[in-house]
Design an enzyme around this catalytic site. Structure first.
Site, mmCIF file in Angstrom:
data_model
loop_
_atom_site.group_PDB
_atom_site.id
_atom_site.type_symbol
_atom_site.label_atom_id
_atom_site.label_comp_id
_atom_site.label_asym_id
_atom_site.label_seq_id
_atom_site.Cartn_x
_atom_site.Cartn_y
_atom_site.Cartn_z
ATOM 1 N N LYS A 195 57.067 21.781 136.886
ATOM 2 C CA LYS A 195 55.714 21.235 136.747
ATOM 3 C C LYS A 195 55.787 19.717 136.809
ATOM 4 C CE LYS A 195 51.299 21.899 135.955
ATOM 5 N NZ LYS A 195 50.969 20.846 136.937
ATOM 6 N N LYS B 73 58.986 16.329 128.603
ATOM 7 C CA LYS B 73 57.582 16.351 128.189
ATOM 8 C C LYS B 73 57.069 17.773 127.995
ATOM 9 C CE LYS B 73 55.018 13.358 130.261
ATOM 10 N NZ LYS B 73 54.168 12.651 131.258
ATOM 11 N N LYS C 212 58.802 16.299 140.064
ATOM 12 C CA LYS C 212 57.974 15.156 140.451
ATOM 13 C C LYS C 212 58.177 14.897 141.934
ATOM 14 C CE LYS C 212 55.276 12.396 137.912
ATOM 15 N NZ LYS C 212 54.553 12.747 136.680
ATOM 16 N N ASN D 199 42.557 6.455 136.119
ATOM 17 C CA ASN D 199 42.058 7.555 135.290
ATOM 18 C C ASN D 199 42.520 7.439 133.838
ATOM 19 O OD1 ASN D 199 42.648 10.480 134.145
ATOM 20 N ND2 ASN D 199 40.943 10.671 135.561
#
Length: 426
Positions: free
Chosen positions: A75, A99, A111, A230
């Protein structure tokens, strides 16, 4: 100004490895597991052609690094930035592993991205580029294998293009359950209510929880933000609701300051037609970018790129708390100085984990065919983040150690346990 790469400084990968080795030594990590976690599982480099609006064909380079999947599917985000390369992707993938583990999610870490400045391309070119990259990735991504998400310079539209391309290139039997190949999609395309603000909300919440643990209020606290995308915007949005005051913002184009407070929503509206740039904002004055980290404030939120605070500027920092909205914004040498000066650092793998927790909720929503309301999402997000924060705080207090070390201990210990219980094939 936001720093770019400097070959004379430690790379993000060198930093993440130093952090990992420090923790491995502290917990006496099993040497075999240490070997496994110190390297990536897969490093994918793709070169692919894309036709430009003028008919010219350009060749682009894309990356996807998959660090570890002991706890579940890979992820992690995809970023579009000129600095994207395999070394940075390796560092960011490793941070994602820590994380997701710290958050207690059934994920590993990955990533990647494309080495471009998206401002140089039209919407049509970005769409073709994204779709071609997705096609090139092929089976290297998938809803139960590797699930990308937005990152620097990518957004819900990028994710919608990826999901659509992925589903259209699969056999009919696979298409119906492939919507969750990415998270961070638009609401109308299977996205999650509140996913847009999840990362910024997490940054805000960890700051709030830290103040509450110290019996302090956020009212009147002055904060500065590096990066007003963001994460920077939503962090500011929630902080000012608690009475905090935004006094300075820095991005790649300008550094603006107003000691009486910057109007968060006005700055957000100013950025919209300017591709996110804060330059020219009339509600503040532009100042020397080199003075940004030295501004008098209570809270500093680096929410841009990695390696922004180093031994060269860490001594300038006057904030009492640094909340890492970005991944790896402080290098190892800079952190030593900050800790010696009594500054509390809320580490990235805790501070900005609201994004991946929100992604997990979206993934679950898609898998189960459910639709969650915003109030439910924010409640679940706050509950999950608060639980993780308290666990890290407990290790900080018990071990009398800094927050990053405590977070790493929890994250790596969980992965170690998975390997101990399952063994190593064959």
């Amino acid at each position: 100004m936001i720093a770019t790469k400097d070959s004379t400084k430690k790379s993000m990968y060198e930093n993440v490895m130093q952090q990992f080795n420090k923790t491995a030594d502290a917990i006496d990590l099993n040497p075999n597991i240490r070997k496994i976690l110190s390297i990536t599982n897969n490093e994918i480099i793709l070169h692919f052609p894309v036709k430009m609006d003028n008919g010219e064909v350009k060749i682009f380079t894309g990356y996807r690094v998959q660090h570890n999947n002991a706890l579940g599917p890979y992820k992690g985000g995809l970023r579009y930035h000129p600095t994207v390369d395999v070394e940075d992707a390796k560092a960011l993938a490793m941070w994602m592993t820590w994380k997701t583990s710290l958050a207690g999610l059934p994920y590993g870490g990955a990533k990647g991205g494309i080495q471009i400045d998206p401002r140089d391309y039209s919407i049509g070119e970005l769409e073709r580029l994204t779709r071609r990259f997705t096609y090139a990735l092929g089976d290297n991504i998938g809803p139960d294998y590797d699930i990308p998400a937005p990152d620097v310079n990518t957004n819900e539209q990028t994710m919608a293009w990826i999901a659509d391309t992925y589903m259209l290139t699969k056999a009919p039997s696979e298409r119906s359950n492939s919507l969750n190949v990415v998270t961070g999609k638009p609401i109308g395309s299977g996205g999650l209510q509140g996913r847009d603000r999840a990362t910024g909300f997490g940054v805000f919440l960890t700051i709030k929880l830290l103040h509450e643990s110290r019996k302090e209020s956020l009212k009147g606290k002055k904060f500065i933000i590096q990066g007003y995308g963001n994460v920077g915007y939503w962090t500011s949005h929630f902080l000012i609701k608690e009475g905090a005051i935004l006094i300075a913002v820095q991005d790649a184009h300008a550094t603006v300051y107003n000691e009486d407070g910057i109007a968060v929503e006005d700055l957000f509206e100013h950025c919209k037609p300017r591709k996110g740039s804060i330059s020219g904002f009339e509600g503040a004055v532009e100042i020397d970018p080199e003075s940004f980290f030295g501004l008098e404030c209570d809270i500093l939120v680096p929410a841009a790129l990695g390696n922004q605070i180093t031994e060269e500027n860490a001594f300038m920092v006057k904030a009492k708390i640094i909340a890492e909205g970005a991944n790896g914004p402080i290098d190892v040498d800079g952190e030593k100085i900050l800790l010696e000066n009594g500054i509390t650092i809320i580490p990235d793998i805790l501070c900005n984990s609201g994004g991946v927790i929100g992604s997990y909720f979206e993934w679950l929503q898609n898998r189960n065919g459910e639709l969650w309301e915003l109030e439910e999402v924010m409640y679940k997000l706050e509950k999950k983040l608060s639980e993780v924060f308290k666990k890290v705080e407990g290790v900080v207090i018990e071990g009398k150690i800094d927050w990053r070390t405590a977070a790493y201990i929890l994250a790596i210990t969980r992965i170690e346990m998975a390997y101990v219980q399952r063994g190593v094939f064959p």
